[in-house]
Design a protein around this motif. Sequence first.
Motif, PDB file in Angstrom:
ATOM      1  N   TYR A 122      30.771  12.733  44.896  1.00  0.00           N
ATOM      2  CA  TYR A 122      32.156  12.296  44.791  1.00  0.00           C
ATOM      3  C   TYR A 122      32.164  11.079  43.873  1.00  0.00           C
ATOM      4  O   TYR A 122      31.528  10.065  44.154  1.00  0.00           O
ATOM      5  N   ILE A 123      32.861  11.181  42.757  1.00  0.00           N
ATOM      6  CA  ILE A 123      32.951  10.072  41.794  1.00  0.00           C
ATOM      7  C   ILE A 123      34.277   9.370  42.085  1.00  0.00           C
ATOM      8  O   ILE A 123      35.309   9.670  41.477  1.00  0.00           O
ATOM      9  N   GLU A 124      34.244   8.481  43.056  1.00  0.00           N
ATOM     10  CA  GLU A 124      35.467   7.889  43.606  1.00  0.00           C
ATOM     11  C   GLU A 124      36.294   7.135  42.573  1.00  0.00           C
ATOM     12  O   GLU A 124      37.514   7.293  42.518  1.00  0.00           O
ATOM     13  N   ASN A 125      35.638   6.353  41.723  1.00  0.00           N
ATOM     14  CA  ASN A 125      36.390   5.547  40.755  1.00  0.00           C
ATOM     15  C   ASN A 125      37.078   6.384  39.680  1.00  0.00           C
ATOM     16  O   ASN A 125      37.928   5.906  38.955  1.00  0.00           O
ATOM     17  N   ARG A 126      36.727   7.666  39.568  1.00  0.00           N
ATOM     18  CA  ARG A 126      37.356   8.564  38.600  1.00  0.00           C
ATOM     19  C   ARG A 126      38.156   9.684  39.276  1.00  0.00           C
ATOM     20  O   ARG A 126      38.714  10.534  38.617  1.00  0.00           O
ATOM     21  N   ALA A 127      38.153   9.712  40.622  1.00  0.00           N
ATOM     22  CA  ALA A 127      38.844  10.749  41.404  1.00  0.00           C
ATOM     23  C   ALA A 127      38.355  12.147  41.010  1.00  0.00           C
ATOM     24  O   ALA A 127      39.129  13.048  40.734  1.00  0.00           O
ATOM     25  N   LEU A 128      37.022  12.295  41.011  1.00  0.00           N
ATOM     26  CA  LEU A 128      36.403  13.560  40.603  1.00  0.00           C
ATOM     27  C   LEU A 128      35.335  13.982  41.609  1.00  0.00           C
ATOM     28  O   LEU A 128      34.754  13.150  42.300  1.00  0.00           O
ATOM     29  N   ILE A 129      35.101  15.282  41.647  1.00  0.00           N
ATOM     30  CA  ILE A 129      34.016  15.847  42.434  1.00  0.00           C
ATOM     31  C   ILE A 129      33.095  16.585  41.469  1.00  0.00           C
ATOM     32  O   ILE A 129      33.557  17.373  40.633  1.00  0.00           O
ATOM     33  N   ALA A 130      31.800  16.322  41.594  1.00  0.00           N
ATOM     34  CA  ALA A 130      30.813  16.977  40.741  1.00  0.00           C
ATOM     35  C   ALA A 130      29.989  17.938  41.580  1.00  0.00           C
ATOM     36  O   ALA A 130      29.701  17.678  42.748  1.00  0.00           O
ATOM     37  N   GLY A 131      29.617  19.040  40.966  1.00  0.00           N
ATOM     38  CA  GLY A 131      28.767  20.010  41.642  1.00  0.00           C
ATOM     39  C   GLY A 131      27.807  20.648  40.671  1.00  0.00           C
ATOM     40  O   GLY A 131      28.030  20.668  39.458  1.00  0.00           O
ATOM     41  N   THR A 132      26.737  21.169  41.227  1.00  0.00           N
ATOM     42  CA  THR A 132      25.742  21.873  40.433  1.00  0.00           C
ATOM     43  C   THR A 132      26.137  23.350  40.354  1.00  0.00           C
ATOM     44  O   THR A 132      26.495  23.943  41.370  1.00  0.00           O
ATOM     45  N   LYS A 133      26.092  23.905  39.161  1.00  0.00           N
ATOM     46  CA  LYS A 133      26.446  25.321  38.997  1.00  0.00           C
ATOM     47  C   LYS A 133      25.513  26.191  39.837  1.00  0.00           C
ATOM     48  O   LYS A 133      24.312  25.924  39.940  1.00  0.00           O
ATOM     49  N   ILE A 134      26.044  27.242  40.391  1.00  0.00           N
ATOM     50  CA  ILE A 134      25.290  28.150  41.255  1.00  0.00           C
ATOM     51  C   ILE A 134      24.147  28.826  40.498  1.00  0.00           C
ATOM     52  O   ILE A 134      23.125  29.186  41.094  1.00  0.00           O
ATOM     53  N   ASP A 135      24.276  28.941  39.196  1.00  0.00           N
ATOM     54  CA  ASP A 135      23.246  29.572  38.367  1.00  0.00           C
ATOM     55  C   ASP A 135      21.876  28.921  38.578  1.00  0.00           C
ATOM     56  O   ASP A 135      20.855  29.615  38.646  1.00  0.00           O
ATOM     57  N   LEU A 136      21.859  27.597  38.666  1.00  0.00           N
ATOM     58  CA  LEU A 136      20.592  26.881  38.815  1.00  0.00           C
ATOM     59  C   LEU A 136      19.919  27.256  40.139  1.00  0.00           C
ATOM     60  O   LEU A 136      18.713  27.476  40.193  1.00  0.00           O
ATOM     61  N   PHE A 137      20.712  27.352  41.209  1.00  0.00           N
ATOM     62  CA  PHE A 137      20.154  27.737  42.502  1.00  0.00           C
ATOM     63  C   PHE A 137      19.594  29.159  42.454  1.00  0.00           C
ATOM     64  O   PHE A 137      18.520  29.426  42.996  1.00  0.00           O
ATOM     65  N   LEU A 138      20.327  30.051  41.822  1.00  0.00           N
ATOM     66  CA  LEU A 138      19.855  31.433  41.715  1.00  0.00           C
ATOM     67  C   LEU A 138      18.576  31.531  40.879  1.00  0.00           C
ATOM     68  O   LEU A 138      17.672  32.315  41.197  1.00  0.00           O
ATOM     69  N   ASP A 139      18.488  30.720  39.828  1.00  0.00           N
ATOM     70  CA  ASP A 139      17.266  30.707  39.015  1.00  0.00           C
ATOM     71  C   ASP A 139      16.066  30.261  39.858  1.00  0.00           C
ATOM     72  O   ASP A 139      14.970  30.834  39.742  1.00  0.00           O
ATOM     73  N   ILE A 140      16.269  29.262  40.707  1.00  0.00           N
ATOM     74  CA  ILE A 140      15.189  28.796  41.583  1.00  0.00           C
ATOM     75  C   ILE A 140      14.805  29.892  42.576  1.00  0.00           C
ATOM     76  O   ILE A 140      13.623  30.156  42.799  1.00  0.00           O
ATOM     77  N   LEU A 141      15.809  30.549  43.160  1.00  0.00           N
ATOM     78  CA  LEU A 141      15.529  31.640  44.097  1.00  0.00           C
ATOM     79  C   LEU A 141      14.737  32.768  43.426  1.00  0.00           C
ATOM     80  O   LEU A 141      13.792  33.315  44.005  1.00  0.00           O
ATOM     81  N   ARG A 142      15.110  33.097  42.184  1.00  0.00           N
ATOM     82  CA  ARG A 142      14.399  34.158  41.449  1.00  0.00           C
ATOM     83  C   ARG A 142      12.942  33.756  41.191  1.00  0.00           C
ATOM     84  O   ARG A 142      12.016  34.555  41.353  1.00  0.00           O
ATOM     85  N   GLU A 143      12.762  32.504  40.764  1.00  0.00           N
ATOM     86  CA  GLU A 143      11.423  32.043  40.417  1.00  0.00           C
ATOM     87  C   GLU A 143      10.517  31.911  41.639  1.00  0.00           C
ATOM     88  O   GLU A 143       9.353  32.290  41.604  1.00  0.00           O
ATOM     89  N   LYS A 144      11.050  31.405  42.727  1.00  0.00           N
ATOM     90  CA  LYS A 144      10.217  31.105  43.902  1.00  0.00           C
ATOM     91  C   LYS A 144      10.116  32.240  44.921  1.00  0.00           C
ATOM     92  O   LYS A 144       9.120  32.332  45.635  1.00  0.00           O
ATOM     93  N   PHE A 145      11.176  33.070  45.027  1.00  0.00           N
ATOM     94  CA  PHE A 145      11.217  34.015  46.135  1.00  0.00           C
ATOM     95  C   PHE A 145      11.430  35.472  45.748  1.00  0.00           C
ATOM     96  O   PHE A 145      10.847  36.357  46.348  1.00  0.00           O
ATOM     97  N   ASP A 146      12.323  35.743  44.801  1.00  0.00           N
ATOM     98  CA  ASP A 146      12.688  37.140  44.533  1.00  0.00           C
ATOM     99  C   ASP A 146      13.162  37.307  43.096  1.00  0.00           C
ATOM    100  O   ASP A 146      14.317  37.043  42.768  1.00  0.00           O
ATOM    101  N   PRO A 147      12.269  37.774  42.213  1.00  0.00           N
ATOM    102  CA  PRO A 147      12.639  37.910  40.795  1.00  0.00           C
ATOM    103  C   PRO A 147      13.694  38.992  40.539  1.00  0.00           C
ATOM    104  O   PRO A 147      14.215  39.093  39.455  1.00  0.00           O
ATOM    105  N   PHE A 148      14.039  39.775  41.569  1.00  0.00           N
ATOM    106  CA  PHE A 148      14.965  40.869  41.389  1.00  0.00           C
ATOM    107  C   PHE A 148      16.403  40.533  41.800  1.00  0.00           C
ATOM    108  O   PHE A 148      17.257  41.411  41.828  1.00  0.00           O
ATOM    109  N   ILE A 149      16.660  39.267  42.127  1.00  0.00           N
ATOM    110  CA  ILE A 149      18.044  38.873  42.446  1.00  0.00           C
ATOM    111  C   ILE A 149      18.892  39.116  41.203  1.00  0.00           C
ATOM    112  O   ILE A 149      18.533  38.722  40.088  1.00  0.00           O
ATOM    113  N   LYS A 150      20.021  39.778  41.419  1.00  0.00           N
ATOM    114  CA  LYS A 150      20.923  40.163  40.320  1.00  0.00           C
ATOM    115  C   LYS A 150      21.351  38.955  39.488  1.00  0.00           C
ATOM    116  O   LYS A 150      21.671  37.911  40.013  1.00  0.00           O
ATOM    117  N   ARG A 151      21.365  39.173  38.191  1.00  0.00           N
ATOM    118  CA  ARG A 151      21.822  38.110  37.277  1.00  0.00           C
ATOM    119  C   ARG A 151      23.304  38.241  37.058  1.00  0.00           C
ATOM    120  O   ARG A 151      23.886  39.246  37.052  1.00  0.00           O
TER     121      ARG A 151
END
Length: 172
Positions: free
Chosen positions: A143-172
Amino acid sequence: DRLDVAVMKLTKETVDTLKMIGYEFISISEIQTNFDLSKGDIVFVIGYPANWTKVSNSNKVMIEKPFLGRTLPYLNDLGKLGYDAKYHHIVSYSRNILIDSKTKENRIGPKPHGISGSGIWLVHGVESATTYKHLLIGIFSEYIENRALIAGTKIDLFLDILREKFDPFIKR
């Protein structure tokens, strides 16, 4: 760059227990990858803010009140805030000008501390008040309070980690 990412593999027993007590898991069809926010997109941030959560010490129960906030994309240069548009979504969060969807009254929203790890959802295919699809596009991280913004990490990065560490066949 600011990355706040963790991934943990759950055992089958843990998944079964969570399902048994009422938790649900999303499917890959409810995730939108390779997506950049643009003008006109409608986004929801969903979570359980710390200041809306109470603990009853007498009966050892946590009472949670969910927050569902509709917001719009922040379309200015993310780099000026120290974020890379390749990895992040940023949305507006002006807590002083929220409208309660039930009463239509102006409300002061919660400080979104405590909802890190919650979803940032795109509302897709809005044709009427009852026909839309929600798609997970990111995970709330700051939460970037002084700018009234919320930041988040794109889901793509999490899926890339899941593919690399656990299951290379997760749909892209």
